[in-house]
Scaffold this motif. Sequence first.
Motif, PDB file in Angstrom:
ATOM      1  N   GLY A  19     -19.466  32.052   9.143  1.00 38.96           N
ATOM      2  CA  GLY A  19     -19.485  31.301   7.897  1.00 38.96           C
ATOM      3  C   GLY A  19     -18.123  31.102   7.273  1.00 38.96           C
ATOM      4  O   GLY A  19     -18.008  30.391   6.268  1.00 38.96           O
ATOM      5  N   GLU A  20     -17.080  31.711   7.829  1.00 38.26           N
ATOM      6  CA  GLU A  20     -15.724  31.566   7.288  1.00 38.26           C
ATOM      7  C   GLU A  20     -14.906  30.644   8.183  1.00 38.26           C
ATOM      8  O   GLU A  20     -15.033  30.646   9.399  1.00 38.26           O
ATOM      9  N   TYR A  21     -14.031  29.922   7.528  1.00 42.05           N
ATOM     10  CA  TYR A  21     -13.142  29.004   8.228  1.00 42.05           C
ATOM     11  C   TYR A  21     -11.790  29.663   8.511  1.00 42.05           C
ATOM     12  O   TYR A  21     -11.172  29.426   9.545  1.00 42.05           O
ATOM     13  N   GLN A  22     -11.377  30.539   7.604  1.00 34.74           N
ATOM     14  CA  GLN A  22     -10.068  31.168   7.717  1.00 34.74           C
ATOM     15  C   GLN A  22     -10.110  32.520   7.029  1.00 34.74           C
ATOM     16  O   GLN A  22     -10.770  32.684   5.995  1.00 34.74           O
ATOM     17  N   TRP A  23      -9.432  33.520   7.613  1.00 33.56           N
ATOM     18  CA  TRP A  23      -9.431  34.855   7.024  1.00 33.56           C
ATOM     19  C   TRP A  23      -8.177  35.621   7.462  1.00 33.56           C
ATOM     20  O   TRP A  23      -7.452  35.189   8.359  1.00 33.56           O
ATOM     21  N   GLU A  24      -7.935  36.740   6.790  1.00 33.56           N
ATOM     22  CA  GLU A  24      -6.815  37.613   7.129  1.00 33.56           C
ATOM     23  C   GLU A  24      -7.330  38.790   7.953  1.00 33.56           C
ATOM     24  O   GLU A  24      -8.376  39.371   7.648  1.00 33.56           O
ATOM     25  N   GLU A  25      -6.590  39.121   8.995  1.00 37.60           N
ATOM     26  CA  GLU A  25      -7.024  40.202   9.884  1.00 37.60           C
ATOM     27  C   GLU A  25      -5.799  40.856  10.518  1.00 37.60           C
ATOM     28  O   GLU A  25      -5.063  40.218  11.279  1.00 37.60           O
ATOM     29  N   ASP A  26      -5.550  42.133  10.159  1.00 32.45           N
ATOM     30  CA  ASP A  26      -4.465  42.920  10.754  1.00 32.45           C
ATOM     31  C   ASP A  26      -3.121  42.210  10.671  1.00 32.45           C
ATOM     32  O   ASP A  26      -2.331  42.215  11.624  1.00 32.45           O
ATOM     33  N   GLY A  27      -2.850  41.603   9.536  1.00 34.37           N
ATOM     34  CA  GLY A  27      -1.564  40.943   9.342  1.00 34.37           C
ATOM     35  C   GLY A  27      -1.501  39.512   9.853  1.00 34.37           C
ATOM     36  O   GLY A  27      -0.472  38.848   9.721  1.00 34.37           O
ATOM     37  N   TYR A  28      -2.586  39.022  10.447  1.00 31.82           N
ATOM     38  CA  TYR A  28      -2.647  37.661  10.947  1.00 31.82           C
ATOM     39  C   TYR A  28      -3.521  36.797  10.024  1.00 31.82           C
ATOM     40  O   TYR A  28      -4.495  37.279   9.459  1.00 31.82           O
ATOM     41  N   THR A  29      -3.165  35.516   9.947  1.00 31.20           N
ATOM     42  CA  THR A  29      -4.088  34.534   9.397  1.00 31.20           C
ATOM     43  C   THR A  29      -4.839  33.933  10.566  1.00 31.20           C
ATOM     44  O   THR A  29      -4.239  33.359  11.484  1.00 31.20           O
ATOM     45  N   VAL A  30      -6.167  34.063  10.536  1.00 25.81           N
ATOM     46  CA  VAL A  30      -6.995  33.580  11.643  1.00 25.81           C
ATOM     47  C   VAL A  30      -7.719  32.317  11.191  1.00 25.81           C
ATOM     48  O   VAL A  30      -8.329  32.294  10.114  1.00 25.81           O
ATOM     49  N   THR A  31      -7.655  31.289  12.006  1.00 29.17           N
ATOM     50  CA  THR A  31      -8.289  30.009  11.678  1.00 29.17           C
ATOM     51  C   THR A  31      -9.265  29.624  12.769  1.00 29.17           C
ATOM     52  O   THR A  31      -8.920  29.630  13.957  1.00 29.17           O
ATOM     53  N   ARG A  32     -10.471  29.297  12.361  1.00 32.50           N
ATOM     54  CA  ARG A  32     -11.512  28.806  13.285  1.00 32.50           C
ATOM     55  C   ARG A  32     -11.370  27.292  13.386  1.00 32.50           C
ATOM     56  O   ARG A  32     -11.474  26.577  12.391  1.00 32.50           O
ATOM     57  N   THR A  33     -11.132  26.789  14.580  1.00 32.92           N
ATOM     58  CA  THR A  33     -10.895  25.352  14.738  1.00 32.92           C
ATOM     59  C   THR A  33     -11.188  24.953  16.177  1.00 32.92           C
ATOM     60  O   THR A  33     -11.738  25.728  16.957  1.00 32.92           O
ATOM     61  N   TYR A  34     -10.804  23.737  16.515  1.00 37.87           N
ATOM     62  CA  TYR A  34     -10.972  23.229  17.873  1.00 37.87           C
ATOM     63  C   TYR A  34      -9.616  22.810  18.440  1.00 37.87           C
ATOM     64  O   TYR A  34      -8.760  22.298  17.728  1.00 37.87           O
ATOM     65  N   HIS A  35      -9.468  23.029  19.734  1.00 31.70           N
ATOM     66  CA  HIS A  35      -8.270  22.547  20.413  1.00 31.70           C
ATOM     67  C   HIS A  35      -8.541  21.167  21.000  1.00 31.70           C
ATOM     68  O   HIS A  35      -9.640  20.882  21.452  1.00 31.70           O
TER      69      HIS A  35
END
Length: 812
Positions: A19-35
Amino acid sequence: MADYKEFLDSINRDAYHAGEYQWEEDGYTVTRTYHYSPPGCHSSCGLLYYVKDGKVEFVEGDPLDPCANGRLCMRCLNRVEAINHPDRLKYPMKRAGERGENKWERITWDEAYDIVERETRKVWEEYGPESILCTKGTARGTVWQLHYFFQAAFKTANVAHIGFTGYACYLPRTCGCIAPMGDFPIVDASQAHPDRYIADEFRPPEVLVVWGNEPLASNADGYIGHWLVQCVQMGSKIISIDPRLTWWGARAEFWLPVRPGTDAALACAWLNIIINEDLYDHEFVEKWTTGFDVIKEHVQEWTAERAAEICQIPVEDVIGSARLFASGNSSAIQWGLAFDQNMSAMALNLAAVDLMAICGNIDTPGGWLLVHNAYNVSRGSDNGVKWVDPEAAKKKATMHYVFNTDGEDFIHQAASEAVLHCMETGEPYPIKMWYAQSTNELACAAMDAPRLYKALKDIPFIAYADPFLTPTAVALADVVMPVAMSCERNSARSWWTPVRTLSKVTSYYEAKSDEEIIVELGRRLNPDAFPWETAEDFVNWFLTPQAGLASFGTKASANNQLDQKRFSEEFPFAGDLEGLQKAGGHAYDKFNATYRKYEKGMLRPDGEPGFATPTGRIELSPFTFKVWGLTPWPYFKEPPTGPVTSPGMFKEYPLILTCGGRSFEFFHSEDRQEPTMREFHQWPLLTVHPNDAERYGIRDGEWVWVESDRGRFRQVAYVCEKVKEGVVHAEHAWWYPEQKAEAPYFFGTFDSNVNNLTRAYEAGEGGVGSAIKNGICKIYPYREGDEMPYQVVADRDSWNEIIPGSDPYEVY
């Protein structure tokens, strides 16, 4: 993943931030997207970008993505090397020395745009927009964008893959099925259902024909190869039709290694067997098709024995495979480039449609699914034609305009043969400017690369945009502009389903996205056609209800008013790129998930049952083919050179040369800079049967020359039984970024180039299709000190001398 529900239940959805598009995890910004490209194949898989301090550090497949279910090929997994590669173009540059010297001067984007604008207006005033040629690469991530840009900004109709004879990539398939069916098909692997393999109506194909492609390595147009692996795990039986033994052939009920270029003979024999043995679906044929008697009459000469002799395969395999195909309650043909790169291209594509239709496998679960771009989010390849200068439009370099061929022009692009004629002769007009974006013609697409190189050198101004400085750019460009990669752009795709988005998560020096270049340069050249302030505005235009009025691919496509109405009513993210990104990046359109749409009045503009053809039925012998000047039934035509057409030459060059098979590490000419990819695949490989290797003194792992009457190239011998005796397979699109860039070397692009041997102007009926996959050659060991192709092509400029105006097209 054979049990899909078990797979879904095994995912820790909290760990993957459902349900999230973007979040912070262990010092990283993680983005859910498509290549999507660049760089990349024709598909777009869901992934997670891990970014720290503005830099992509890690890529992971997204298991919550219903398209790819977290699976990524090695190209996607290795995106980090490509994204952060130090050889990427960082700034706009203009040529500082002579062409080919690889001397550049850094300039600003405004200066680059100034140069392109000045040269464009100069050509407009002195010659007319028809003297501007525009080319894009094979990357599907820029189809709608760049076609609009070329037509609307430069006001030219001359948009073409130059040197690429016969429109021989995908377009023959689109035209070859739109004419008889009115719509485009893909093998149903549940991809139209958001719940995928557990969808109530879905059934995998009982028989899957993998014909002339390797979907696992190529991930072809709108398709992801592992979808079909899942179908095999669920019980699909395989028929593999391919000169090479692939993953599919090794698991097949029948592997049919046809002589390259003879596929149409096999297709005609299958039609003969299925019709004469009464294995076809009488109800579907009688109710939903027309032209059956015509097809029946014209395939009578195509006996299994005749096809077996031509294709050089056992007659019992021809018969057995045809019976197996017809026996399935759901059978499907996964087709590839072999259908386009064939002298019988349009006939072969028609034969595939006819086979699927007479067996009743159209728009059925596990058959061929008829698809539109999801929610009709579609800007076709001719979506900018209204901005083309009217006089330039009349002068589009088509086979009809330049060569006076018969039949109506049915293709939205210019013909590469006609464009080449203009370049070489100046008739009926000269080409004075070439604008190329994300393409590498000399290394990849150009059939007869030396000839095209010679022709392009005479064009006064060439602008080039790409993520890397390629051989084509070094050899020819006057100004180069750095293009952003997939993770550095906000964009969207709809081909075919679902609608998907790309999200910008980082940037690289001064590289701009394709959309940014299009909007900024477009506003300078034709501000009325480019009202958008930002690249995102441009993408939102693509996602609006006004889109979809031009269908993908060909002028034969129906203007589907029903889709337009649905789009306005059902698409929840119209004009809302950001909203779609944050909602997970995808939206499934139930239209594509609906089976037997022809029964429900979903295909015709008038809302009546049937297909979007003149008769409302699948036309097994299409009326539209007659209008186009094409033979309206399947047939087979021999390649221009080979054991049948040129027996004397075949004695000197006694091996059949095929080419273009995909590898897992590369997509066309991309990814050669990446250390990991080159560790897995260091050199171009020539696959040779052990008996041929022994006969010609070839040793596995050593360099070997491949030669014909056209010239030669060298690759490393890969001796194995993946090809049968008498056939060799060469890899395409090789160049060596680690080698010298300046002339005459050009990163070694001519040295291993199979297109030193292939020919321009060898096109099939209607100027469609080519013989690139079915030539002849001889092989012999490379010796230290042998003259290299670059010395002949780029140094002495003496290979394959062509007299301008002596085009051999009419001969073929």
